[in-house]
Enzyme design. Structure first.
Site, PDB file in Angstrom:
ATOM      1  N   HIS A   1       1.727-107.409 -27.635  1.00  0.00           N
ATOM      2  CA  HIS A   1       1.246-106.353 -28.531  1.00  0.00           C
ATOM      3  C   HIS A   1       0.299-105.462 -27.736  1.00  0.00           C
ATOM      4  O   HIS A   1      -0.345-105.890 -26.776  1.00  0.00           O
ATOM      5  CB  HIS A   1       0.501-107.025 -29.695  1.00  0.00           C
ATOM      6  CG  HIS A   1       0.089-106.119 -30.800  1.00  0.00           C
ATOM      7  ND1 HIS A   1      -0.990-105.267 -30.704  1.00  0.00           N
ATOM      8  CD2 HIS A   1       0.583-105.953 -32.065  1.00  0.00           C
ATOM      9  CE1 HIS A   1      -1.143-104.623 -31.843  1.00  0.00           C
ATOM     10  NE2 HIS A   1      -0.198-105.008 -32.685  1.00  0.00           N
TER      11      HIS A   1
ATOM     12  N   ASP B   1      -3.163-114.935 -27.891  1.00  0.00           N
ATOM     13  CA  ASP B   1      -3.127-114.090 -29.076  1.00  0.00           C
ATOM     14  C   ASP B   1      -2.322-114.843 -30.134  1.00  0.00           C
ATOM     15  O   ASP B   1      -1.098-114.908 -30.074  1.00  0.00           O
ATOM     16  CB  ASP B   1      -2.465-112.754 -28.721  1.00  0.00           C
ATOM     17  CG  ASP B   1      -2.147-111.895 -29.943  1.00  0.00           C
ATOM     18  OD1 ASP B   1      -2.442-112.314 -31.081  1.00  0.00           O
ATOM     19  OD2 ASP B   1      -1.581-110.795 -29.752  1.00  0.00           O
TER      20      ASP B   1
ATOM     21  N   GLN C   1       0.278-113.999 -34.789  1.00  0.00           N
ATOM     22  CA  GLN C   1       1.539-114.260 -35.474  1.00  0.00           C
ATOM     23  C   GLN C   1       1.848-115.749 -35.603  1.00  0.00           C
ATOM     24  O   GLN C   1       2.907-116.119 -36.113  1.00  0.00           O
ATOM     25  CB  GLN C   1       2.684-113.565 -34.718  1.00  0.00           C
ATOM     26  CG  GLN C   1       2.597-112.062 -34.693  1.00  0.00           C
ATOM     27  CD  GLN C   1       2.796-111.426 -36.054  1.00  0.00           C
ATOM     28  OE1 GLN C   1       3.478-111.984 -36.919  1.00  0.00           O
ATOM     29  NE2 GLN C   1       2.208-110.261 -36.267  1.00  0.00           N
TER      30      GLN C   1
ATOM     31  N   LYS D   1      -3.152-111.728 -41.462  1.00  0.00           N
ATOM     32  CA  LYS D   1      -1.829-112.284 -41.155  1.00  0.00           C
ATOM     33  C   LYS D   1      -1.649-113.666 -41.801  1.00  0.00           C
ATOM     34  O   LYS D   1      -0.522-114.158 -41.874  1.00  0.00           O
ATOM     35  CB  LYS D   1      -1.657-112.447 -39.644  1.00  0.00           C
ATOM     36  CG  LYS D   1      -1.999-111.239 -38.804  1.00  0.00           C
ATOM     37  CD  LYS D   1      -0.929-110.189 -38.824  1.00  0.00           C
ATOM     38  CE  LYS D   1      -1.214-109.131 -37.757  1.00  0.00           C
ATOM     39  NZ  LYS D   1      -0.257-108.026 -37.783  1.00  0.00           N
TER      40      LYS D   1
ATOM     41  N   CYS E   1       3.792-101.640 -32.312  1.00  0.00           N
ATOM     42  CA  CYS E   1       2.708-101.740 -31.323  1.00  0.00           C
ATOM     43  C   CYS E   1       3.149-102.589 -30.130  1.00  0.00           C
ATOM     44  O   CYS E   1       2.364-103.378 -29.585  1.00  0.00           O
ATOM     45  CB  CYS E   1       1.440-102.308 -31.944  1.00  0.00           C
ATOM     46  SG  CYS E   1       0.709-101.237 -33.187  1.00  0.00           S
TER      47      CYS E   1
END
Length: 416
Positions: free
Chosen positions: A133, A210, A213, A236, A374
């Protein structure tokens, strides 16, 4: 016709009971029942999250930490209890390792400026992957410009998969940090982060994951993973926007200088010098998003109250069903076919721009995401300007996916 009543209950998972916990799923859009398939951008909130935030706003609102009056003490307790819930959620060693931030983006920028920037020298390297991202690309580009370090990008294959051997091959004596996604937001690819973290640790390379998700789809144990930093966002994972978490190993956070200055991150201030507060306050300058943190704590409670094996089985079944249904549509190409995927499908339909597709689906009450997500380097790799992305949560149904497939076919025929 699929028997939805049975198909939506793999391993005993009662999706209709879960859906009743999410008020927004009962609404209609353009006269049709809402089919919300944009969970990768922002998941919906259960009633318990909405009620926790409403209770704070109605009965306990005050600034935290600095007040001796009752409301301030209550607000502080609610805020810090939310931190304790996050500690449990990711199995951090200490509450000192959980920093509240605005979201994943701010967490990564904090690490870039407070950890990486003081460390890096010209010629040092930061290693990322082609799947990232923008929030896990741009902060590293900025810190490379500031320090003279080099950004190194590990490749993906034609399926959108990242191979651990290819990443490890790029680790050199000059690599100071590996920063990569746990799950790709654009393709749904699950990265082999355990192998990558282990390889980095043996070489003395710090790791940032990260997890934006990932945390809503799979349990995350930061001690088991062995990463140095892990970042995720509340919205999220069925919580509010404007709040997220940076996990960092306490030894590293202790050594890092504050990123922002102001209230709460100080112990004392004179015009000559400032003495900084301890962890986690050192990195939480100013009045925080108090209601957001409380909502995030409620979202953690909601997730921990689910049968996560059952929700994972349901989401896996949704992914399998969506992949099969969309694959039957002529001229449709699924983008991202890695073997290990989360519950997300990106696709392109020949002759139909994704934005047009998203608009037509909205007429049927179906919400998907269209654009570059993104992740413009991913789009460039697949030679596409954009894709359509349907991303699923455990409250989605097979019937909603069938509606998606029918809507895509309707759109395709409109442009033939």
């Amino acid at each position: 016709m699929k028997n939805t009543a049975l198909a939506d209950r793999p391993d005993g998972f009662d999706v209709q009971a879960v859906r009743r916990r999410f008020p927004i799923l009962a609404r209609t859009v353009r006269g049709r029942p809402l089919a919300y398939l944009d969970n990768g951008a922002s998941a919906q909130r259960p009633d318990s999250v909405i009620e926790a935030m409403d209770d704070y706003e109605r009965r306990h609102h005050a600034n935290i930490h600095r007040g001796v009056h009752t409301l301030s003490q209550e607000a502080t307790a609610l805020y810090e209890t939310a931190r304790d819930r996050v500690v449990q959620f990711i199995n951090a060693r200490s509450r000192h390792e959980v920093i509240f931030v605005r979201g994943t983006t701010e967490a990564i920028n904090l690490v870039a400026q407070s950890y990486a920037r003081p460390l890096l020298q010209p010629g040092d390297e930061i290693l990322i992957t082609h799947l990232e991202h923008h929030a896990n690309i741009v902060p590293w580009q900025m810190v490379c410009e500031q320090t003279g370090a080099t950004l190194v990008v590990a490749p993906i294959d034609s399926h959108g998969a990242v191979h651990a051997d290819a990443v490890v091959a790029l680790m050199t004596p000059r690599t100071r940090l590996l920063a990569c996604a746990h799950v790709s937001n654009a393709l749904g690819t699950v990265l082999p982060i355990r192998r990558l973290i282990a390889a980095a640790r043996t070489r003395g390379i710090a790791t940032l994951i990260d997890g934006a998700q990932a945390v809503s789809h799979m349990p995350v144990d930061v001690q088991e993973l062995g990463c140095d930093f892990y970042a995720f966002s509340g919205h999220k994972m069925f919580g509010p926007t404007g709040v997220g978490v940076l996990y960092g190993r306490e030894q590293l956070l202790e050594r890092m200088p504050p990123w922002q200055g102001g209230g709460e991150m100080i112990l004392s201030v004179t015009f000559a010098r400032t003495t900084y507060n301890g962890l986690p306050n050192k990195f939480e300058a100013g009045t925080p998003n108090i209601s957001g943190a409380i909502g995030l704590g409620a979202a953690v409670d909601f997730i921990l109250g689910l049968d996560r094996d059952a929700t994972h089985a349901h989401e896996s079944a949704l992914l399998e069903h969506a992949t099969a249904a969309l694959s039957k549509i002529p001229e449709l190409r699924i983008i991202g076919t890695a073997r290990d995927k989360s519950s997300l499908v990106s696709f392109a339909v020949a002759g139909v721009h994704p934005h047009d597709l998203g608009t037509i689906l909205d007429e049927d009450g179906i919400a998907i995401r269209t654009g570059h997500h993104c992740a413009m380097p991913v789009m460039e790799f697949f030679k596409l300007p954009a894709t359509a992305r349907a991303s699923f949560a455990f409250y989605n149904t097979f019937e909603e996916i069938d509606r998606l497939a029918a809507g895509v076919e309707r759109a395709r025929k409109m442009f033939v």
